[in-house]
Design a protein around this motif. Sequence first.
Motif, PDB file in Angstrom:
ATOM      1  N   GLN B 114       0.817  -1.220   0.000  1.00 50.50           N
ATOM      2  CA  GLN B 114       0.000   0.000   0.000  1.00 50.50           C
ATOM      3  C   GLN B 114       0.850   1.268   0.000  1.00 50.50           C
ATOM      4  O   GLN B 114       0.383   2.330  -0.399  1.00 50.50           O
ATOM      5  CB  GLN B 114      -0.907   0.030   1.233  1.00 50.50           C
ATOM      6  CG  GLN B 114      -1.987  -1.041   1.215  1.00 50.50           C
ATOM      7  CD  GLN B 114      -3.007  -0.813   2.318  1.00 50.50           C
ATOM      8  OE1 GLN B 114      -3.556   0.266   2.441  1.00 50.50           O
ATOM      9  NE2 GLN B 114      -3.238  -1.820   3.119  1.00 50.50           N
ATOM     10  N   ILE B 115       2.101   1.163   0.518  1.00 54.53           N
ATOM     11  CA  ILE B 115       2.917   2.374   0.638  1.00 54.53           C
ATOM     12  C   ILE B 115       4.069   2.355  -0.359  1.00 54.53           C
ATOM     13  O   ILE B 115       4.955   3.217  -0.333  1.00 54.53           O
ATOM     14  CB  ILE B 115       3.382   2.553   2.108  1.00 54.53           C
ATOM     15  CG1 ILE B 115       2.165   2.475   3.047  1.00 54.53           C
ATOM     16  CG2 ILE B 115       4.049   3.899   2.325  1.00 54.53           C
ATOM     17  CD1 ILE B 115       2.477   2.572   4.525  1.00 54.53           C
ATOM     18  N   GLY B 116       4.057   1.366  -1.264  1.00 53.76           N
ATOM     19  CA  GLY B 116       5.037   1.374  -2.346  1.00 53.76           C
ATOM     20  C   GLY B 116       6.437   0.940  -1.955  1.00 53.76           C
ATOM     21  O   GLY B 116       7.422   1.485  -2.449  1.00 53.76           O
ATOM     22  N   TYR B 117       6.537  -0.048  -1.047  1.00 54.44           N
ATOM     23  CA  TYR B 117       7.832  -0.636  -0.714  1.00 54.44           C
ATOM     24  C   TYR B 117       7.817  -2.105  -1.094  1.00 54.44           C
ATOM     25  O   TYR B 117       6.850  -2.807  -0.816  1.00 54.44           O
ATOM     26  CB  TYR B 117       8.118  -0.542   0.790  1.00 54.44           C
ATOM     27  CG  TYR B 117       8.242   0.869   1.317  1.00 54.44           C
ATOM     28  CD1 TYR B 117       9.228   1.727   0.837  1.00 54.44           C
ATOM     29  CD2 TYR B 117       7.386   1.336   2.307  1.00 54.44           C
ATOM     30  CE1 TYR B 117       9.343   3.021   1.319  1.00 54.44           C
ATOM     31  CE2 TYR B 117       7.495   2.620   2.797  1.00 54.44           C
ATOM     32  CZ  TYR B 117       8.474   3.460   2.296  1.00 54.44           C
ATOM     33  OH  TYR B 117       8.586   4.738   2.787  1.00 54.44           O
ATOM     34  N   ILE B 203       1.851   8.499  -0.043  1.00 53.48           N
ATOM     35  CA  ILE B 203       3.291   8.545  -0.368  1.00 53.48           C
ATOM     36  C   ILE B 203       3.676   9.973  -0.765  1.00 53.48           C
ATOM     37  O   ILE B 203       4.535  10.587  -0.167  1.00 53.48           O
ATOM     38  CB  ILE B 203       3.656   7.604  -1.552  1.00 53.48           C
ATOM     39  CG1 ILE B 203       3.215   6.159  -1.272  1.00 53.48           C
ATOM     40  CG2 ILE B 203       5.164   7.662  -1.812  1.00 53.48           C
ATOM     41  CD1 ILE B 203       3.449   5.201  -2.445  1.00 53.48           C
ATOM     42  N   TYR B 204       3.009  10.469  -1.812  1.00 54.81           N
ATOM     43  CA  TYR B 204       3.403  11.743  -2.427  1.00 54.81           C
ATOM     44  C   TYR B 204       2.601  12.901  -1.837  1.00 54.81           C
ATOM     45  O   TYR B 204       1.557  12.681  -1.218  1.00 54.81           O
ATOM     46  CB  TYR B 204       3.182  11.675  -3.946  1.00 54.81           C
ATOM     47  CG  TYR B 204       3.533  10.334  -4.525  1.00 54.81           C
ATOM     48  CD1 TYR B 204       4.861   9.927  -4.593  1.00 54.81           C
ATOM     49  CD2 TYR B 204       2.539   9.461  -4.964  1.00 54.81           C
ATOM     50  CE1 TYR B 204       5.189   8.669  -5.102  1.00 54.81           C
ATOM     51  CE2 TYR B 204       2.865   8.202  -5.471  1.00 54.81           C
ATOM     52  CZ  TYR B 204       4.178   7.815  -5.530  1.00 54.81           C
ATOM     53  OH  TYR B 204       4.501   6.573  -6.013  1.00 54.81           O
ATOM     54  N   PRO B 205       3.018  14.126  -2.091  1.00 53.36           N
ATOM     55  CA  PRO B 205       2.216  15.287  -1.670  1.00 53.36           C
ATOM     56  C   PRO B 205       0.873  15.314  -2.413  1.00 53.36           C
ATOM     57  O   PRO B 205       0.707  14.641  -3.432  1.00 53.36           O
ATOM     58  CB  PRO B 205       3.086  16.482  -2.067  1.00 53.36           C
ATOM     59  CG  PRO B 205       4.465  15.940  -2.240  1.00 53.36           C
ATOM     60  CD  PRO B 205       4.304  14.531  -2.695  1.00 53.36           C
ATOM     61  N   PRO B 206      -0.068  16.103  -1.915  1.00 55.27           N
ATOM     62  CA  PRO B 206      -1.419  16.079  -2.487  1.00 55.27           C
ATOM     63  C   PRO B 206      -1.510  16.377  -3.994  1.00 55.27           C
ATOM     64  O   PRO B 206      -2.241  15.680  -4.699  1.00 55.27           O
ATOM     65  CB  PRO B 206      -2.160  17.140  -1.673  1.00 55.27           C
ATOM     66  CG  PRO B 206      -1.454  17.151  -0.363  1.00 55.27           C
ATOM     67  CD  PRO B 206      -0.011  16.884  -0.668  1.00 55.27           C
ATOM     68  N   THR B 530       8.678  -3.885 -10.195  1.00 57.45           N
ATOM     69  CA  THR B 530       8.040  -4.086  -8.893  1.00 57.45           C
ATOM     70  C   THR B 530       7.261  -2.840  -8.460  1.00 57.45           C
ATOM     71  O   THR B 530       7.498  -1.735  -8.960  1.00 57.45           O
ATOM     72  CB  THR B 530       9.076  -4.388  -7.804  1.00 57.45           C
ATOM     73  OG1 THR B 530       9.867  -3.206  -7.599  1.00 57.45           O
ATOM     74  CG2 THR B 530       9.983  -5.550  -8.194  1.00 57.45           C
ATOM     75  N   VAL B 531       6.367  -3.059  -7.497  1.00 54.28           N
ATOM     76  CA  VAL B 531       5.613  -1.939  -6.919  1.00 54.28           C
ATOM     77  C   VAL B 531       6.588  -0.897  -6.350  1.00 54.28           C
ATOM     78  O   VAL B 531       6.416   0.302  -6.531  1.00 54.28           O
ATOM     79  CB  VAL B 531       4.657  -2.455  -5.812  1.00 54.28           C
ATOM     80  CG1 VAL B 531       4.047  -1.301  -5.023  1.00 54.28           C
ATOM     81  CG2 VAL B 531       3.561  -3.329  -6.408  1.00 54.28           C
ATOM     82  N   SER B 535       7.082   2.930  -7.665  1.00 55.29           N
ATOM     83  CA  SER B 535       6.842   3.995  -6.691  1.00 55.29           C
ATOM     84  C   SER B 535       8.091   4.864  -6.491  1.00 55.29           C
ATOM     85  O   SER B 535       7.979   6.075  -6.307  1.00 55.29           O
ATOM     86  CB  SER B 535       6.421   3.406  -5.339  1.00 55.29           C
ATOM     87  OG  SER B 535       5.299   2.567  -5.499  1.00 55.29           O
ATOM     88  N   ASP B 536       9.266   4.231  -6.538  1.00 55.22           N
ATOM     89  CA  ASP B 536      10.501   5.004  -6.383  1.00 55.22           C
ATOM     90  C   ASP B 536      10.702   5.998  -7.522  1.00 55.22           C
ATOM     91  O   ASP B 536      11.162   7.120  -7.302  1.00 55.22           O
ATOM     92  CB  ASP B 536      11.722   4.070  -6.299  1.00 55.22           C
ATOM     93  CG  ASP B 536      11.884   3.503  -4.888  1.00 55.22           C
ATOM     94  OD1 ASP B 536      11.255   4.042  -3.954  1.00 55.22           O
ATOM     95  OD2 ASP B 536      12.636   2.519  -4.738  1.00 55.22           O
ATOM     96  N   VAL B 537      10.344   5.578  -8.741  1.00 59.62           N
ATOM     97  CA  VAL B 537      10.429   6.512  -9.873  1.00 59.62           C
ATOM     98  C   VAL B 537       9.524   7.713  -9.595  1.00 59.62           C
ATOM     99  O   VAL B 537       9.935   8.866  -9.748  1.00 59.62           O
ATOM    100  CB  VAL B 537      10.005   5.811 -11.189  1.00 59.62           C
ATOM    101  CG1 VAL B 537       9.749   6.839 -12.283  1.00 59.62           C
ATOM    102  CG2 VAL B 537      11.071   4.818 -11.627  1.00 59.62           C
TER     103      VAL B 537
END
Lengths: 152, 551
Positions: B114-117, B203-206, B530-531, B535-537
């Motif tokens: 859910q949090i991209g790890y 994860i990211y800002p709004p 991967t998720v 997400s890291d990108v």
Amino acid sequence: MTSTNPIRVLVAKPGLDGHDRGAKVIARALRDAGMEVVYTGIRQTPQMIVETAFQEDVSVIGLSILSGAHMELIPQILTGLKERGMEEVMVIIGGIIPNEDQAALLEMGVAGVFGPGASTEEIGTFIKEGIAGARTSVGPPKRSGKSQEKDG
Amino acid sequence: MPSSNKEQWRKETLDPLLARARERKQRFETDSGIEVEPLYTPEEPAGAEYTEKVGFPGEYPFTRGVQPNMHRGRLWTMRQYAGFASAEESNRRFRYLLEHGQTGLSIAFDLPTQIGYDSDHQLARGEVGKVGVPIDTLGDMEVLLEGIPLDRVSTSMTINSTASILLAMYIAVGKRQGVELGQLNGTIQNDILKEYIARGTYIYPPAPSMRLVTDVFHYCARKVPRWNTISISGYHMREAGATAVQELAFTFANAIAYVEAALETGLDVDGFAGGLSFFFVSQNNLLEEVAKFRAARRMWARIMRERFHAREPRSWMLRFHAQTAGVSLTAQQPENNVVRTTIQALAAILGGAQSLHVNSKDEALGLPTEESVQLSLRTQQVLAHESGVSDTVDSLGGSHYVEHLTDELERQALRYIDTIDDMGGTLAALGHGYQMREIQEAAFKHQREVEEKQRIIVGVNEYVTEEPPLQNILRVDPQQERRQVERLLKVRRERDNGAVTSALKQLEEVARGTENTMPAIVECVEAYATVGEISDVLRSVFGEQVHSVVV
């Protein structure tokens, strides 16, 4: 330190769990009970929690965790405290902790585990008695041991 | 035009539906053989106030229901939220539920997903497979959905900041099963605003988060038209302590923000409004909850028609999933939870829910066991087939008390929405911590009332008995984490890493620009990125939201 100084408490959310209703309610209740409370917010690593506890010079850490990651994260926090020479800090836990894990965590040095339905008054009293014990005697506070069956 | 009397409603709204779709029974009757009509209304003439405020089911403002005959036609979808340990284990639970008569899937993902790890990330330690299923790559999703016909089963996924990635994986599995995208049916939660307010998996800002949300709106409108692109959720805010009024108000304030964001990107309101769905809790106060669902339908219809000038009736209809209240479950005397969830489920059904999850009695102690989940499903089935409450529409409509509560909840919720509008909308209010503070205040008040026994919780602060601890609590094998990490490492070794790198590079370029991110994300997942990598990108382009603390 005299016993009239307010007790300083760190309320912390280790791990990725974002449910902090309980943590915030406890933080406010302990503050209302005359303690000085710092709340870390969510997603804290064990290292961050130990560091904050050190910086804020607290005598109690209340950890709130509902995700089931407690057996991974809490031992790391206890180890971190030991490494900083802070083993006298009272660590209590709130959340969903199965009975056999409660026993293991108490064995590792956690002072008390409070499950669903525990009252803030009960937790406040537990802290005050534990700290009063620590201030008048040497060594870590004794856990009452009673909280466990009540909250299991 | 709304009907002005029951005969007109029957002719113009109900009969055309009945010509298309048969009801569950030819004749509905009570246990004494009294015939049950689809709808009961005040004596004619009902008056303009009735027509405007309450009206007829299937007609604006939908207070009495979104379909003309509601559960007489089709029962709600029984959708138990499940997922834990691993893709295999969760797939087994899904099949078990479908075999026992469940009619839709609902996937719970673990927190790292859910949090991209990825499962081997430092921050994922101890969390893998704990509160849901771990999904690192398309490989896991293939195992999770193995043997489940995606053209026939609708799937709801509780996923927010990584929603586009998991939707892309679902689409990829659908393609592999040979299912047309147009046939895929389901929902992603995709409601990032309530994550900042209450649930915490942002994860990211709004701003970039809102872009990801509207990218999904655009993509699905073109490619996956039957998909519910968002499930705007009051559930978690209520669980965090909000009152029923606040649940309504903050949910609709968030919904307004999503509609405004979508309009700003150039979408036509009727082009996406039909894909918006909602998710509310069903709590213990039976009649207030029924009134809440009725008020919610009326409020949404008015917001969409009057504020956003939507023209299609489908855009005015509030369709919702309901779940019984996790916070109402007690660890003490857990059998009592069966009674609580039955009352709550009844409220959702009387309130006209489209789908329902019933919590299990052991969930104050851990994830539910197979037996306790089966009891939850059976609770739904007993209510559906034995109680008779679904044989007529909005049976509580017209009760003086329920109509009063419906009006009052709406009035008070609208006042909150005005306040949030005055602050500059949801995002501005969030910046001040407004919703969080209101919710915390309500949570603290609740706790004080319980401790002062102004509020009785049976088995907790009254009628307490000594009891042995509940046995048979589900535990996730700690070895699952290691096995998941091994599986992830195997995929990383065996995939075409050149293809992964170029797909991720492509995504980065798209993210830096303004193009829709979804097609590039689909490319990434199909290359088995991967998720965590995806997400890291996006983290590198969008940045990360700073955790704010409001106490």
